[in-house]
Write an enzyme that holds these catalytic residues in place. Structure first.
Site, mmCIF file in Angstrom:
data_model
loop_
_atom_site.group_PDB
_atom_site.id
_atom_site.type_symbol
_atom_site.label_atom_id
_atom_site.label_comp_id
_atom_site.label_asym_id
_atom_site.label_seq_id
_atom_site.Cartn_x
_atom_site.Cartn_y
_atom_site.Cartn_z
ATOM 1 N N ASP A 55 1.512 4.703 2.261
ATOM 2 C CA ASP A 55 0.988 5.493 3.726
ATOM 3 C C ASP A 55 1.159 6.623 3.847
ATOM 4 O O ASP A 55 2.481 7.449 3.468
ATOM 5 C CB ASP A 55 1.643 4.939 4.588
ATOM 6 C CG ASP A 55 1.583 3.018 4.588
ATOM 7 O OD1 ASP A 55 0.504 2.813 5.422
ATOM 8 O OD2 ASP A 55 2.666 2.436 4.183
ATOM 9 N N ASP B 72 0.977 -1.236 -0.021
ATOM 10 C CA ASP B 72 -0.373 -0.117 -0.107
ATOM 11 C C ASP B 72 0.720 1.544 -0.217
ATOM 12 O O ASP B 72 1.992 1.196 0.158
ATOM 13 C CB ASP B 72 -1.005 0.148 0.957
ATOM 14 C CG ASP B 72 0.262 0.577 2.964
ATOM 15 O OD1 ASP B 72 0.980 -0.131 2.623
ATOM 16 O OD2 ASP B 72 -1.089 0.268 3.580
ATOM 17 N N ASP C 187 -3.418 4.297 3.175
ATOM 18 C CA ASP C 187 -3.390 4.355 3.989
ATOM 19 C C ASP C 187 -3.008 6.322 4.902
ATOM 20 O O ASP C 187 -2.412 6.334 4.470
ATOM 21 C CB ASP C 187 -2.896 3.907 5.596
ATOM 22 C CG ASP C 187 -3.380 2.446 6.086
ATOM 23 O OD1 ASP C 187 -4.384 2.255 5.740
ATOM 24 O OD2 ASP C 187 -2.443 1.550 6.135
HETATM 25 P P1 GTP Z 1 4.254 -2.071 2.793
HETATM 26 O O1 GTP Z 1 3.010 -1.498 3.137
HETATM 27 O O2 GTP Z 1 3.769 -3.631 2.868
HETATM 28 O O3 GTP Z 1 5.353 -2.283 2.043
HETATM 29 O O4 GTP Z 1 4.998 -2.322 4.151
HETATM 30 P P2 GTP Z 1 4.826 -1.435 5.184
HETATM 31 O O5 GTP Z 1 6.060 -1.404 5.930
HETATM 32 O O6 GTP Z 1 4.757 0.379 4.619
HETATM 33 O O7 GTP Z 1 4.034 -1.750 6.454
HETATM 34 P P3 GTP Z 1 2.304 -1.039 6.003
HETATM 35 O O8 GTP Z 1 1.981 0.049 5.147
HETATM 36 O O9 GTP Z 1 1.686 -2.478 6.745
HETATM 37 O O10 GTP Z 1 2.622 -0.157 7.854
HETATM 38 C C1 GTP Z 1 2.937 0.592 8.336
HETATM 39 C C2 GTP Z 1 3.482 0.843 9.164
HETATM 40 O O11 GTP Z 1 2.383 1.010 9.982
HETATM 41 C C3 GTP Z 1 3.702 0.289 10.242
HETATM 42 O O12 GTP Z 1 5.144 0.125 10.764
HETATM 43 C C4 GTP Z 1 2.667 -0.610 10.891
HETATM 44 O O13 GTP Z 1 2.572 -0.710 12.343
HETATM 45 C C5 GTP Z 1 1.381 1.384 11.474
HETATM 46 N N1 GTP Z 1 0.544 0.809 11.003
HETATM 47 C C6 GTP Z 1 -0.324 -0.314 10.629
HETATM 48 N N2 GTP Z 1 -1.680 -0.229 10.389
HETATM 49 C C7 GTP Z 1 -1.620 0.575 11.689
HETATM 50 C C8 GTP Z 1 -2.899 1.217 12.629
HETATM 51 O O14 GTP Z 1 -3.964 0.736 12.965
HETATM 52 N N3 GTP Z 1 -2.989 1.955 13.636
HETATM 53 C C9 GTP Z 1 -1.252 2.883 13.866
HETATM 54 N N4 GTP Z 1 -1.085 3.063 15.142
HETATM 55 N N5 GTP Z 1 0.100 2.267 13.137
HETATM 56 C C10 GTP Z 1 -0.122 1.448 12.203
HETATM 57 MN MN MN Z 2 2.558 0.152 3.986
HETATM 58 MN MN MN Z 3 -0.427 0.432 5.743
#
Ligand code: GTP
Ligand code: MN
Ligand code: MN
Length: 334
Positions: free
Chosen positions: A206, A204, A258
Protein backbone atom coordinates in the site's frame (compact mmCIF):
# COMPACT_ATOMS: atom_id res chain seq x y z
CA UNK A 1 -4.19 -24.17 45.73
CA UNK A 2 -4.94 -20.91 44.04
CA UNK A 3 -4.25 -17.78 46.01
CA UNK A 4 -5.77 -14.43 45.25
CA UNK A 5 -2.81 -13.00 43.40
CA UNK A 6 -2.98 -15.76 40.82
CA UNK A 7 -6.55 -15.04 39.76
CA UNK A 8 -6.24 -11.28 39.48
CA UNK A 9 -7.97 -10.60 36.21
CA UNK A 10 -6.41 -8.60 33.41
CA UNK A 11 -7.76 -5.20 32.48
CA UNK A 12 -8.02 -3.83 28.95
CA UNK A 13 -9.74 -0.68 27.62
CA UNK A 14 -12.90 -1.25 25.53
CA UNK A 15 -11.78 0.10 22.16
CA UNK A 16 -8.88 -1.46 20.26
CA UNK A 17 -7.69 2.05 19.33
CA UNK A 18 -6.97 2.65 23.04
CA UNK A 19 -4.58 -0.30 23.22
CA UNK A 20 -0.99 -0.84 22.13
CA UNK A 21 -0.88 -4.07 20.17
CA UNK A 22 2.51 -5.07 18.80
CA UNK A 23 2.95 -7.78 16.17
CA UNK A 24 4.32 -10.13 18.79
CA UNK A 25 2.08 -10.84 21.74
CA UNK A 26 1.50 -13.49 24.40
CA UNK A 27 -1.61 -15.26 23.18
CA UNK A 28 -0.95 -16.38 19.62
CA UNK A 29 -2.72 -19.73 19.84
CA UNK A 30 -5.93 -18.23 21.23
CA UNK A 31 -5.87 -15.21 18.92
CA UNK A 32 -5.23 -17.44 15.89
CA UNK A 33 -8.19 -19.66 16.81
CA UNK A 34 -10.52 -16.66 17.07
CA UNK A 35 -9.07 -15.10 13.91
CA UNK A 36 -9.82 -18.23 11.94
CA UNK A 37 -13.46 -18.08 13.02
CA UNK A 38 -13.46 -14.39 12.10
CA UNK A 39 -12.09 -15.19 8.68
CA UNK A 40 -14.65 -17.94 8.18
CA UNK A 41 -17.46 -15.54 9.13
CA UNK A 42 -16.13 -12.89 6.72
CA UNK A 43 -15.81 -15.45 3.93
CA UNK A 44 -19.40 -16.46 4.66
CA UNK A 45 -20.50 -12.83 4.29
CA UNK A 46 -21.33 -12.58 8.01
CA UNK A 47 -19.43 -9.40 8.83
CA UNK A 48 -21.07 -8.84 12.20
CA UNK A 49 -19.85 -12.19 13.49
CA UNK A 50 -16.49 -11.55 11.90
CA UNK A 51 -16.05 -8.28 13.77
CA UNK A 52 -17.11 -9.90 17.05
CA UNK A 53 -14.37 -12.54 16.73
CA UNK A 54 -11.82 -9.93 15.59
CA UNK A 55 -12.61 -7.80 18.64
CA UNK A 56 -12.24 -10.80 20.94
CA UNK A 57 -8.89 -11.70 19.34
CA UNK A 58 -7.70 -8.10 19.71
CA UNK A 59 -8.41 -8.19 23.46
CA UNK A 60 -6.26 -11.32 23.86
CA UNK A 61 -3.48 -9.72 21.79
CA UNK A 62 -3.39 -6.80 24.23
CA UNK A 63 -2.88 -8.90 27.39
CA UNK A 64 0.49 -8.57 29.17
CA UNK A 65 0.85 -12.35 29.70
CA UNK A 66 -0.36 -15.64 28.38
CA UNK A 67 -3.87 -16.60 29.49
CA UNK A 68 -3.86 -19.82 31.48
CA UNK A 69 -7.28 -19.83 33.13
CA UNK A 70 -10.76 -18.53 32.36
CA UNK A 71 -10.75 -16.64 35.68
CA UNK A 72 -8.17 -14.23 34.30
CA UNK A 73 -10.67 -13.11 31.65
CA UNK A 74 -13.27 -11.87 34.10
CA UNK A 75 -14.42 -8.35 33.30
CA UNK A 76 -12.60 -8.09 29.98
CA UNK A 77 -14.50 -6.31 27.18
CA UNK A 78 -15.54 -7.83 23.82
CA UNK A 79 -15.51 -11.47 24.95
CA UNK A 80 -18.92 -12.89 24.07
CA UNK A 81 -20.23 -16.33 24.96
CA UNK A 82 -19.11 -17.86 21.69
CA UNK A 83 -15.56 -16.54 21.95
CA UNK A 84 -15.34 -17.62 25.60
CA UNK A 85 -16.38 -21.17 24.62
CA UNK A 86 -13.64 -21.28 22.01
CA UNK A 87 -11.06 -19.97 24.49
CA UNK A 88 -12.14 -22.52 27.11
CA UNK A 89 -11.88 -25.32 24.58
CA UNK A 90 -8.32 -24.29 23.70
CA UNK A 91 -7.30 -23.90 27.35
CA UNK A 92 -8.84 -27.27 28.30
CA UNK A 93 -7.92 -29.36 25.25
CA UNK A 94 -5.14 -27.52 23.45
CA UNK A 95 -7.40 -26.85 20.44
CA UNK A 96 -10.97 -25.89 19.62
CA UNK A 97 -13.20 -28.49 17.94
CA UNK A 98 -15.07 -25.76 16.12
CA UNK A 99 -11.88 -24.24 14.74
CA UNK A 100 -10.43 -27.58 13.71
CA UNK A 101 -13.62 -28.74 12.01
CA UNK A 102 -13.99 -25.38 10.25
CA UNK A 103 -10.45 -25.68 8.87
CA UNK A 104 -11.22 -29.15 7.57
CA UNK A 105 -14.64 -28.30 6.14
CA UNK A 106 -15.17 -28.44 2.37
CA UNK A 107 -16.99 -25.13 2.47
CA UNK A 108 -14.19 -23.22 4.21
CA UNK A 109 -11.59 -24.72 1.89
CA UNK A 110 -13.64 -23.86 -1.19
CA UNK A 111 -14.27 -20.30 0.05
CA UNK A 112 -10.52 -19.83 0.54
CA UNK A 113 -9.66 -21.16 -2.90
CA UNK A 114 -12.31 -19.14 -4.75
CA UNK A 115 -11.90 -15.83 -2.88
CA UNK A 116 -8.18 -16.27 -3.50
CA UNK A 117 -9.01 -15.15 -7.03
CA UNK A 118 -8.52 -11.37 -7.26
CA UNK A 119 -11.94 -9.85 -7.92
CA UNK A 120 -13.94 -12.67 -6.29
CA UNK A 121 -15.70 -11.80 -3.04
CA UNK A 122 -17.67 -13.82 -0.52
CA UNK A 123 -20.97 -13.51 -2.40
CA UNK A 124 -19.62 -14.73 -5.74
CA UNK A 125 -17.76 -17.60 -4.07
CA UNK A 126 -20.92 -18.66 -2.21
CA UNK A 127 -22.91 -18.66 -5.46
CA UNK A 128 -20.34 -20.83 -7.18
CA UNK A 129 -20.17 -23.23 -4.21
CA UNK A 130 -23.95 -23.60 -4.33
CA UNK A 131 -23.46 -24.77 -7.93
CA UNK A 132 -20.98 -27.37 -6.75
CA UNK A 133 -17.85 -25.43 -7.77
CA UNK A 134 -15.14 -25.96 -5.13
CA UNK A 135 -11.89 -25.78 -7.09
CA UNK A 136 -10.24 -23.68 -9.78
CA UNK A 137 -10.48 -26.63 -12.17
CA UNK A 138 -14.24 -26.92 -11.57
CA UNK A 139 -14.59 -23.16 -12.07
CA UNK A 140 -12.76 -23.29 -15.39
CA UNK A 141 -14.80 -26.29 -16.50
CA UNK A 142 -18.08 -24.60 -15.51
CA UNK A 143 -17.98 -22.16 -18.42
CA UNK A 144 -18.73 -19.15 -16.16
CA UNK A 145 -17.77 -15.86 -17.76
CA UNK A 146 -15.27 -14.06 -15.56
CA UNK A 147 -14.85 -10.31 -15.54
CA UNK A 148 -11.48 -8.76 -16.40
CA UNK A 149 -10.30 -8.55 -12.81
CA UNK A 150 -11.17 -12.19 -12.21
CA UNK A 151 -9.49 -13.30 -15.42
CA UNK A 152 -6.31 -11.51 -14.38
CA UNK A 153 -6.72 -12.98 -10.89
CA UNK A 154 -7.00 -16.49 -12.25
CA UNK A 155 -4.10 -16.02 -14.61
CA UNK A 156 -1.81 -14.87 -11.78
CA UNK A 157 -3.43 -16.98 -9.08
CA UNK A 158 -0.25 -18.50 -7.64
CA UNK A 159 1.71 -15.23 -7.62
CA UNK A 160 -1.10 -13.29 -6.03
CA UNK A 161 -1.61 -15.85 -3.29
CA UNK A 162 2.05 -15.84 -2.44
CA UNK A 163 2.72 -13.43 0.45
CA UNK A 164 4.61 -10.28 -0.55
CA UNK A 165 7.87 -9.92 1.35
CA UNK A 166 9.26 -6.69 2.79
CA UNK A 167 12.13 -6.90 0.27
CA UNK A 168 9.63 -7.07 -2.61
CA UNK A 169 7.65 -4.22 -1.06
CA UNK A 170 10.81 -2.09 -0.95
CA UNK A 171 11.68 -2.95 -4.56
CA UNK A 172 8.17 -2.00 -5.69
CA UNK A 173 8.44 1.15 -3.58
CA UNK A 174 11.44 2.23 -5.61
CA UNK A 175 9.54 1.73 -8.86
CA UNK A 176 6.53 3.67 -7.59
CA UNK A 177 8.83 6.42 -6.34
CA UNK A 178 10.49 6.64 -9.75
CA UNK A 179 7.11 6.76 -11.51
CA UNK A 180 5.80 9.44 -9.19
CA UNK A 181 8.77 11.80 -9.33
CA UNK A 182 9.03 11.33 -13.10
CA UNK A 183 5.53 12.64 -13.65
CA UNK A 184 5.51 15.14 -10.76
CA UNK A 185 8.84 16.27 -9.31
CA UNK A 186 8.61 16.93 -5.58
CA UNK A 187 5.79 14.44 -5.05
CA UNK A 188 6.24 12.10 -2.09
CA UNK A 189 5.53 8.41 -1.67
CA UNK A 190 4.84 6.83 1.72
CA UNK A 191 4.53 3.12 2.44
CA UNK A 192 1.33 2.44 4.41
CA UNK A 193 -0.70 -0.68 5.28
CA UNK A 194 0.77 -3.66 7.07
CA UNK A 195 4.36 -2.92 6.10
CA UNK A 196 4.18 0.45 7.86
CA UNK A 197 3.03 -1.44 10.95
CA UNK A 198 6.19 -3.53 10.78
CA UNK A 199 4.78 -6.67 9.17
CA UNK A 200 7.34 -8.72 7.27
CA UNK A 201 4.82 -10.04 4.72
CA UNK A 202 1.48 -8.95 3.31
CA UNK A 203 -1.17 -9.69 0.72
CA UNK A 204 -0.36 -6.45 -1.11
CA UNK A 205 1.73 -3.29 -0.88
CA UNK A 206 0.00 0.00 0.00
CA UNK A 207 1.34 3.42 -1.00
CA UNK A 208 0.13 6.93 -0.32
CA UNK A 209 1.20 9.70 -2.66
CA UNK A 210 1.04 13.44 -2.06
CA UNK A 211 2.74 16.72 -2.99
CA UNK A 212 3.69 19.41 -0.42
CA UNK A 213 1.86 22.08 -2.46
CA UNK A 214 -1.91 21.65 -2.24
CA UNK A 215 -3.48 21.01 -5.63
CA UNK A 216 -0.32 19.88 -7.40
CA UNK A 217 -1.42 16.26 -6.85
CA UNK A 218 -4.52 16.76 -9.03
CA UNK A 219 -4.61 14.42 -12.00
CA UNK A 220 -1.55 12.59 -10.72
CA UNK A 221 -3.00 9.08 -10.57
CA UNK A 222 -3.65 8.61 -14.32
CA UNK A 223 -0.18 9.97 -15.08
CA UNK A 224 1.48 7.57 -12.65
CA UNK A 225 -0.55 4.72 -14.06
CA UNK A 226 0.36 5.48 -17.67
CA UNK A 227 4.04 5.79 -16.72
CA UNK A 228 3.84 2.34 -15.11
CA UNK A 229 1.97 0.94 -18.11
CA UNK A 230 4.53 2.37 -20.53
CA UNK A 231 7.36 0.80 -18.56
CA UNK A 232 5.53 -2.52 -18.62
CA UNK A 233 4.90 -2.71 -14.88
CA UNK A 234 1.11 -2.92 -14.80
CA UNK A 235 -0.68 -6.17 -15.56
CA UNK A 236 -4.12 -4.98 -14.61
CA UNK A 237 -5.54 -1.75 -13.24
CA UNK A 238 -8.74 -0.84 -11.57
CA UNK A 239 -9.10 2.92 -11.64
CA UNK A 240 -12.41 3.21 -9.82
CA UNK A 241 -11.02 2.40 -6.39
CA UNK A 242 -7.35 3.44 -6.25
CA UNK A 243 -6.71 -0.25 -6.41
CA UNK A 244 -4.32 -1.91 -8.79
CA UNK A 245 -3.78 -5.55 -9.16
CA UNK A 246 -0.36 -5.24 -10.20
CA UNK A 247 2.96 -5.06 -11.18
CA UNK A 248 5.83 -7.16 -12.08
CA UNK A 249 9.15 -6.11 -10.64
CA UNK A 250 10.63 -9.04 -12.52
CA UNK A 251 8.99 -11.04 -15.29
CA UNK A 252 8.20 -13.92 -12.93
CA UNK A 253 6.01 -12.32 -10.30
CA UNK A 254 2.79 -10.37 -9.98
CA UNK A 255 2.02 -8.40 -6.85
CA UNK A 256 -1.05 -6.47 -5.75
CA UNK A 257 -0.46 -2.79 -5.11
CA UNK A 258 -2.82 -0.17 -3.70
CA UNK A 259 -1.97 3.36 -4.79
CA UNK A 260 -3.74 6.27 -3.15
CA UNK A 261 -3.25 9.95 -3.99
CA UNK A 262 -4.11 12.51 -1.34
CA UNK A 263 -3.97 16.31 -1.26
CA UNK A 264 -1.51 17.37 1.41
CA UNK A 265 -4.32 18.93 3.50
CA UNK A 266 -5.82 15.44 3.88
CA UNK A 267 -2.54 13.57 4.08
CA UNK A 268 -2.60 12.82 7.82
CA UNK A 269 -6.14 11.43 7.55
CA UNK A 270 -5.19 9.27 4.56
CA UNK A 271 -2.04 8.06 6.31
CA UNK A 272 -3.98 7.13 9.44
CA UNK A 273 -6.78 5.55 7.39
CA UNK A 274 -4.54 3.43 5.18
CA UNK A 275 -2.10 2.23 7.82
CA UNK A 276 -4.62 -0.11 9.46
CA UNK A 277 -5.09 -2.60 10.85
CA UNK A 278 -8.64 -2.91 9.56
CA UNK A 279 -9.94 -3.50 13.07
CA UNK A 280 -7.90 -0.58 14.45
CA UNK A 281 -9.50 1.67 11.78
CA UNK A 282 -12.97 0.39 12.52
CA UNK A 283 -12.46 0.98 16.22
CA UNK A 284 -11.13 4.52 15.62
CA UNK A 285 -14.28 5.37 13.67
CA UNK A 286 -16.48 3.75 16.33
CA UNK A 287 -14.67 5.70 19.07
CA UNK A 288 -15.02 8.94 17.11
CA UNK A 289 -18.74 8.42 16.54
CA UNK A 290 -19.88 7.02 19.87
CA UNK A 291 -17.53 8.71 22.31
CA UNK A 292 -16.80 12.03 20.61
CA UNK A 293 -19.72 12.66 18.22
CA UNK A 294 -17.21 13.01 15.40
CA UNK A 295 -17.01 11.37 11.99
CA UNK A 296 -13.58 10.14 10.94
CA UNK A 297 -12.72 9.10 7.39
CA UNK A 298 -9.50 8.77 5.44
CA UNK A 299 -10.16 12.31 4.18
CA UNK A 300 -11.30 14.30 7.19
CA UNK A 301 -12.55 14.55 10.77
CA UNK A 302 -15.89 16.26 11.35
CA UNK A 303 -16.99 17.44 14.78
CA UNK A 304 -20.78 17.15 14.97
CA UNK A 305 -21.06 19.30 18.10
CA UNK A 306 -18.99 22.16 16.73
CA UNK A 307 -20.42 21.67 13.25
CA UNK A 308 -17.02 21.94 11.59
CA UNK A 309 -14.09 19.98 10.18
CA UNK A 310 -11.00 19.68 12.39
CA UNK A 311 -7.70 20.14 10.59
CA UNK A 312 -4.66 18.02 11.26
CA UNK A 313 -1.15 18.02 9.84
CA UNK A 314 -0.08 14.79 11.53
CA UNK A 315 -1.48 11.56 12.91
CA UNK A 316 -0.57 12.81 16.40
CA UNK A 317 -2.94 15.76 15.95
CA UNK A 318 -5.78 13.47 14.89
CA UNK A 319 -5.36 11.29 18.00
CA UNK A 320 -5.31 14.49 20.07
CA UNK A 321 -8.56 15.75 18.45
CA UNK A 322 -10.09 12.37 19.28
CA UNK A 323 -8.92 12.53 22.89
CA UNK A 324 -6.87 9.38 22.43
CA UNK A 325 -3.33 8.63 23.46
CA UNK A 326 -1.10 8.47 20.36
CA UNK A 327 -0.47 4.90 19.22
CA UNK A 328 2.46 4.48 16.79
CA UNK A 329 1.94 2.32 13.65
CA UNK A 330 3.90 -0.64 15.07
CA UNK A 331 1.35 -0.86 17.90
CA UNK A 332 -1.77 -0.65 15.72
CA UNK A 333 -1.72 -4.39 15.02
CA UNK A 334 -5.16 -5.04 16.51
P1 GTP B 1 -1.92 -7.00 4.29
O1 GTP B 1 -2.08 -6.24 3.02
O2 GTP B 1 -2.57 -8.33 4.25
O3 GTP B 1 -0.51 -7.08 4.75
O4 GTP B 1 -2.66 -6.19 5.47
P2 GTP B 1 -2.99 -4.64 5.49
O5 GTP B 1 -3.19 -4.26 6.90
O6 GTP B 1 -2.01 -3.86 4.70
O7 GTP B 1 -4.42 -4.64 4.81
P3 GTP B 1 -4.96 -3.90 3.51
O8 GTP B 1 -3.91 -3.69 2.49
O9 GTP B 1 -6.17 -4.66 3.07
O10 GTP B 1 -5.49 -2.52 4.04
C1 GTP B 1 -4.63 -1.52 4.58
C2 GTP B 1 -5.46 -0.41 5.11
O11 GTP B 1 -6.16 0.22 4.07
C3 GTP B 1 -6.51 -0.88 6.13
O12 GTP B 1 -6.50 -0.01 7.22
C4 GTP B 1 -7.80 -0.75 5.40
O13 GTP B 1 -8.84 -0.39 6.27
C5 GTP B 1 -7.51 0.35 4.42
N1 GTP B 1 -8.32 0.19 3.22
C6 GTP B 1 -8.41 -0.89 2.41
N2 GTP B 1 -9.27 -0.66 1.40
C7 GTP B 1 -9.73 0.57 1.58
C8 GTP B 1 -10.64 1.40 0.86
O14 GTP B 1 -11.22 1.02 -0.15
N3 GTP B 1 -10.84 2.66 1.34
C9 GTP B 1 -10.19 3.12 2.44
N4 GTP B 1 -10.42 4.37 2.86
N5 GTP B 1 -9.35 2.37 3.14
C10 GTP B 1 -9.12 1.12 2.73
MN1 MN C 1 -1.81 -4.15 2.61
MN1 MN D 1 -4.31 -2.80 0.50
Amino acid sequence: QINEAEVVAFSVPSYACQRRIALDHHNTVLADALSLLAENAELSDEDGRGVAFRRAAAVLKALPRQVTSMAQLKGLPCLGGHSLRVIKDVLDNGASDEVESTKRSERYKALKVLTGIFGVGAKTAARWISEGIHTLQQLQASGHTLNRAQQAGLEHYDDLNQPVTKAEADAIGEIVEKAVVSVLPGAQVTLTGGFRRGKLAGHDVDFLITHPEEGREEGLMPKVVSWLVKQGFLLYQKTTRNSYLESKDDPQSAVRVDLVVSPVSQFAFALLGWTGSKLFERELRRWAGYEKAMSLSSHALYDNNQGRYLRAASEEEIFAHLGLEYIPPSERNA
